[in-house]
Each structure stands twice: as C-alpha cells, then as structure tokens.
Design an enzyme around this catalytic site. Structure first.
Site, PDB file in Angstrom:
ATOM      1  CE  LYS A  14      33.176  -6.447  34.333  1.00 28.20           C
ATOM      2  NZ  LYS A  14      33.531  -7.061  35.613  1.00 28.20           N
TER       3      LYS A  14
ATOM      4  CD  GLU B  43      29.657  -5.587  33.897  1.00 31.41           C
ATOM      5  OE1 GLU B  43      29.815  -5.411  35.116  1.00 31.41           O
ATOM      6  OE2 GLU B  43      29.709  -6.695  33.361  1.00 31.41           O
TER       7      GLU B  43
END
Ligand code: 13P
Length: 340
Positions: A217, A175
């Site tokens: 992400k 992420e």
C-alpha cells in the site's frame, strides 16, 4: 500459504479494491469535527454501518480495514459489523500498528510502533474474523530527510509485522507512506519513494516474508501539494509506474494505493491513468480512506435522515474507482452521482 495467496488475490479481484475505515480515535474525531459531529461510540458505529450497508458498494469493495473498536462492534440491528461485511462477501481486515511516534535523535522523522504483543493480538484478531492487516510507516520529505536511519528502522518494523501476520495466517498490507506535504518536485518524490521501497523489500526478503501473500500500500509519486507547478495525471502515472517497475517484485500480487490527501477525483483519475498503461506485473488497485469517504461524510452530517444520501455518495466513489481498476473511468461518469 495457499490461503494467504488466495486472500491476497481476492483483495485485488478485477474491478474491486479496499475501503480503509480504520481511522484511530484521534483521526475519526478530526473527520467528525469537520462536519461538527461529536465522536461517540454510537456515532462511529452509525457512520461505519452506513458505509458497510451501502447498496452496490460490495460490487467494487473486496475488503474493509477496521479499527480495534469496530472489529468488536455490533450493528444497530444486533449482528457484529464483521458479519455485516462477510455476509456480502467483503473480507474484514484490521489496523494493527499503534501509530507513528517521533524517532529518537531524528528531527522531523517518525517510526511506527506496535510490535510488542503483536503475535497475541493477531491471534485474537484472526478469531474475530480478520483475514488481512495493515501497518503504516510514515516517511516525511524535507531538505535533509528522510535519513537512511529512518528508512531502515521503518522497513525493519514493517517486515517484522509482515512475518508475524503470515505466521498467524493473515495477509499483511505493507504500507510505507511517503507524505506529499511540502513543495518538493515529482522527481524528489520519485527518488524518496524508490529509496523507501528498496529498503522495505530488502527487509521483507531478509525476514523471510512470502511476497505472494502480501499486498503493498504505497503513495503515488506526486509533486508536493505546495509545489509551484504540479505534475498532471499522465506524468504521475508514468513516474509511479517507472518507480514500481524498478523496485516492486512481480511476486507481489497487488499494489493498493492510499489516497494521501489527493482530491477524490484525482485519486480516481491517477489510478485510471496507470491501469490504462497496463497490463502490469501486479494488479493496481485502491485502499482509499479519505478519497472513498469524504463525500459520504459530508452528505451524512451525523443525521440518520441523511444515511441514504451518505450511502449513495460512497457507493458512487466505489463505482468510479472500480471502473479505474481497468482504465475504464472517464470524468464524465462523475455526473452519475446525481442519478445515484
Ligand atoms: P487515505 O486514503 O485517506 O490516505 O487513507 C488510507 C490509509 O489507510 C492511510 O493509512
């Protein structure tokens, strides 16, 4: 490696996405403050148990990212919360970074910590039932930032985390969040997101990470929240897809967006607009925190008597985002909220 691939694919199964319920102690306190509820261990358990037991939600939720406290917590009735999830076919995940700290000699920039002892922590989390993990890097946009220094140290840490996860049989969610606060244009967001992801994939490759056992992400490519004129859903979808086609390898099975402070309905509409433009090389799904939880938090208000309303509000958002997975969402579907 097959198990990693299977888990990664299961997390982005058609019609499904991930609930991020891994708010750290400080963040969950902030969320509870917004509804004037004191953040105690029992209240945090009650709130998360409410979400995890919402009827119908598991039809659209493949996995839940937990915080260290939650993965060890039992439900009010006794069974561990992890079991509450797995009994519904929902895969437990765990946040393993220890937060973003100021980056030395880099005004306004941050680096995420948590690598020390990570191998041992991953082994314990695997024992506790985690099959995937999350590490969030933060990239701020400003006049002279991000620096290549910031992008490179964060990409390096993300790749070290991802390699350790795969060694432990845990799917890493990678992420790198480019923050959308500020008045920057969508073009600037495109440029910074592209540079960030380019650095991340170079490091993942250098550190021997098997991309087919990972998920990305990312942020969506948006205008800054304070920009004078903000791009609409079609422009967001086009810019985000143009960026990812350039820099996200097709070996990555899925891209699970964070919501990052967008309104619930914007987050759904943007995902829907992207999936309408499919098929794509990767599944395009969600891993929302606020955009799945905000209405549930407001409906709950910390009262057991409101738990059914909280569950209904959360299950509704899960259903709307489930529809957006295949480009099947329309704003008119929001009216179903009242019907439950
Ligand atoms: P938001 O969807 O609220 O941005 O949270 C997702 C997340 O897990 C951020 O790390």
């Amino acid at each position: 490696m097959t198990e990693l691939h299977d888990t990664a694919r299961a997390l982005v199964a058609p019609g499904k996405g991930i609930l991020a319920a891994d708010e750290s102690g400080g963040t969950i306190k902030k969320r509870f403050d917004s509804i004037s509820v004191e953040s105690t261990e029992d209240k945090r358990r009650d709130y998360r148990e409410m979400l995890f037991t919402a009827e119908g939600a598991a039809d659209h939720i493949s996995g839940v990212i937990l915080y260290d406290e939650t993965i060890r917590q039992r439900s009010a009735a006794g069974p561990p919360l992890v079991e509450v999830l797995t009994s519904q076919g929902v895969i437990p995940g765990i946040k393993v970074d220890t937060g973003a700290k100021n980056l030395a000699r880099a005004q306004g920039e941050q680096v995420t910590e948590g690598l020390d002892g990570l191998r041992e922590r991953l082994a314990e989390y695997q024992e506790l039932g985690a099959r995937f993990a999350k590490w969030r890097a933060v990239v701020n946009i400003g006049a002279d930032i991000p620096s290549t220094y910031c992008l490179s140290v964060n990409a390096h840490a993300l790749a070290r985390y991802a390699a350790l996860c795969q060694e432990a049989g845990i799917v890493p969610i990678v992420e790198p969040e480019v923050i959308m606060d500020g008045d920057h244009s969508i073009e600037r967001s495109y440029e910074v997101t592209t540079a960030t992801l380019t650095a991340v994939y170079a490091e993942l490759h250098a550190q021997r990470v098997d991309l087919s056992g990972t998920l990305l992400k990312p942020n969506m490519v948006l205008s800054g929240y304070n920009a004078s004129s903000r791009a609409g859903a079609d422009e967001v979808a086009d810019a985000t897809l143009r960026c990812f086609r350039r820099v996200v390898p097709a070996a990555v099975p899925g891209i699970v967006f964070l919501s990052g402070g967008q309104s619930d309905e914007d987050a759904t509409a943007h995902l829907d607009a992207m999936n309408r433009r499919g098929p794509h090389p990767w599944e395009l799904s969600f891993s929302y925190g606020r955009a799945l939880q905000a209405p549930a938090l407001k409906a709950w208000k910390g009262e057991a008597a409101n738990a059914d309303a909280g569950k209904a509000a959360y299950a509704h958002r899960a259903r709307m985002n489930g529809a957006a997975r295949s480009g099947g969402y329309t704003p008119e579907m929001e009216a179903e909220a009242a019907a439950g």
